[in-house]
Write a protein that holds these residues in place. Structure first.
Motif, short mmCIF file in Angstrom:
data_model
loop_
_atom_site.label_atom_id
_atom_site.label_comp_id
_atom_site.label_asym_id
_atom_site.label_seq_id
_atom_site.Cartn_x
_atom_site.Cartn_y
_atom_site.Cartn_z
N VAL A 222 0.85 -1.20 0.00
CA VAL A 222 0.00 0.00 0.00
C VAL A 222 0.88 1.25 0.00
O VAL A 222 1.74 1.41 0.87
CB VAL A 222 -0.92 0.03 1.24
N TYR A 223 0.69 2.09 -0.99
CA TYR A 223 1.30 3.42 -0.97
C TYR A 223 0.45 4.29 -0.03
O TYR A 223 -0.76 4.39 -0.22
CB TYR A 223 1.25 4.08 -2.34
N ARG A 224 1.09 4.90 0.93
CA ARG A 224 0.35 5.79 1.81
C ARG A 224 0.35 7.20 1.24
O ARG A 224 1.35 7.67 0.70
CB ARG A 224 0.98 5.79 3.21
N ARG A 225 -0.78 7.86 1.37
CA ARG A 225 -0.90 9.25 0.92
C ARG A 225 -0.27 9.43 -0.46
O ARG A 225 0.62 10.25 -0.65
CB ARG A 225 -0.25 10.18 1.94
N HIS A 226 -0.76 8.65 -1.43
CA HIS A 226 -0.15 8.63 -2.75
C HIS A 226 -0.57 9.83 -3.59
O HIS A 226 0.04 10.15 -4.60
CB HIS A 226 -0.51 7.32 -3.46
N GLY A 227 -1.65 10.46 -3.19
CA GLY A 227 -2.12 11.64 -3.90
C GLY A 227 -3.38 12.15 -3.21
O GLY A 227 -3.86 11.53 -2.25
N LYS A 228 -3.86 13.29 -3.72
CA LYS A 228 -5.09 13.85 -3.14
C LYS A 228 -6.19 13.83 -4.18
O LYS A 228 -5.94 14.07 -5.36
CB LYS A 228 -4.86 15.30 -2.70
N VAL A 229 -7.40 13.53 -3.74
CA VAL A 229 -8.57 13.69 -4.59
C VAL A 229 -9.49 14.66 -3.87
O VAL A 229 -9.85 14.43 -2.71
CB VAL A 229 -9.30 12.34 -4.82
N ASP A 230 -9.84 15.73 -4.55
CA ASP A 230 -10.68 16.77 -3.95
C ASP A 230 -10.12 17.21 -2.60
O ASP A 230 -10.85 17.38 -1.63
CB ASP A 230 -12.12 16.26 -3.79
N GLY A 231 -8.80 17.35 -2.54
CA GLY A 231 -8.16 17.88 -1.34
C GLY A 231 -7.94 16.88 -0.22
O GLY A 231 -7.40 17.23 0.83
N ARG A 232 -8.33 15.62 -0.43
CA ARG A 232 -8.21 14.62 0.64
C ARG A 232 -7.18 13.56 0.23
O ARG A 232 -7.22 13.03 -0.87
CB ARG A 232 -9.58 13.95 0.85
N TRP A 233 -6.23 13.28 1.17
CA TRP A 233 -5.22 12.25 0.90
C TRP A 233 -5.87 10.91 0.67
O TRP A 233 -6.81 10.54 1.38
CB TRP A 233 -4.26 12.12 2.09
N ARG A 234 -5.31 10.16 -0.30
CA ARG A 234 -5.78 8.79 -0.55
C ARG A 234 -4.59 7.85 -0.61
O ARG A 234 -3.56 8.17 -1.22
CB ARG A 234 -6.54 8.72 -1.90
N ASP A 235 -4.74 6.68 0.02
CA ASP A 235 -3.77 5.60 -0.13
C ASP A 235 -4.06 4.85 -1.43
O ASP A 235 -5.14 5.03 -2.02
CB ASP A 235 -3.86 4.63 1.04
N ALA A 236 -3.12 4.00 -1.84
CA ALA A 236 -3.33 3.21 -3.06
C ALA A 236 -2.69 1.84 -2.90
O ALA A 236 -1.53 1.73 -2.49
CB ALA A 236 -2.73 3.94 -4.27
#
Ligand SMILES: CC(C)(COP(=O)(O)OP(=O)(O)OC[C@H]1O[C@@H](n2cnc3c(N)ncnc32)[C@H](O)[C@@H]1OP(=O)(O)O)[C@@H](O)C(=O)NCCC(=O)NCCS
Length: 163
Positions: free
Chosen positions: A137-151
């Motif tokens: 799992v990549y942690r905090r891989h990017g933001k969607v609508d300003g919210r961090w998302r893992d991947a």
């Protein structure tokens, strides 16, 4: 149901299905909606794009794209898979991925990779059932609508990679 390589005339249908997925915010970091010309640019190159049609309607597509430009990674491709919202859980996603894996193998790729949001249970279940492995799992891989998302990173070996 019939899976086949995408043609230029499929671009509008592919864009419409992709845009549904983009709007849902469950499948991708992408937020920019696509137009058919964006899809045309995917066609005719090294990367396969497949569609699934049922009774003449395109219900799903899957595509590979560049993983990294370095020559040592030339046999690895990213992939995307989207099924029209109203047509999910009818086997179209599996059919599209099966066709994409075959096409990618024929095109000489030895591995497909992607990233899946942890909460995308449908995609994770489908990919596991198709032999994809969750690498980590990549942690905090990017933001969607300003919210961090893992991947969750997924991979599947093909062709000589799987031998
Ligand atoms: C993920 C997605 C492509 C699956 O396609 P689909 O056509 O709905 O899936 P299928 O009917 O081929 O199902 C294949 C298997 O996946 C699993 N699956 C599919 N949807 C599921 C769900 N909602 N919950 C749990 N498992 C699910 C099941 O194991 C299923 O096999 P089964 O029906 O025999 O139990 C589709 O839900 C979709 O387009 N989602 C939005 C875009 C997206 O998330 N793309 C992936 C980005 S990584």
């Amino acid at each position: 149901m019939n899976a086949r390589p995408a043609q230029p005339s499929d671009a509008a249908a592919i864009a419409a299905i992709y845009n549904q997925g983009i709007e849902e915010r469950i499948a991708t970091f992408e937020t920019r909606l696509r137009i058919p010309d964006d899809i045309q640019a995917w066609l005719g190159g090294r990367h396969p794009v497949v569609v699934v049609e049922d009774e003449g309607q395109i219900v799903a597509f899957a595509a590979t794209s560049l993983y990294r430009p370095r020559e040592c990674y030339a046999g690895i491709a990213e992939f995307s898979i989207y099924v029209a919202r109203a047509r999910r859980r009818k086997g179209y996603g599996r059919a599209a991925m099966d066709a994409l894996c075959e096409a990618a193998e024929r095109a000489g790729f030895w591995k497909l990779v992607s990233r899946v949001f942890p909460e995308n249970a449908a995609s994770r279940a489908m990919l596991k059932s198709l032999g994809f492995r969750e690498v980590g799992v990549y942690r905090r891989h990017g933001k969607v609508d300003g919210r961090w998302r893992d991947a969750v990173i997924v991979e599947k070996l093909l062709g000589e990679g799987a031998a």
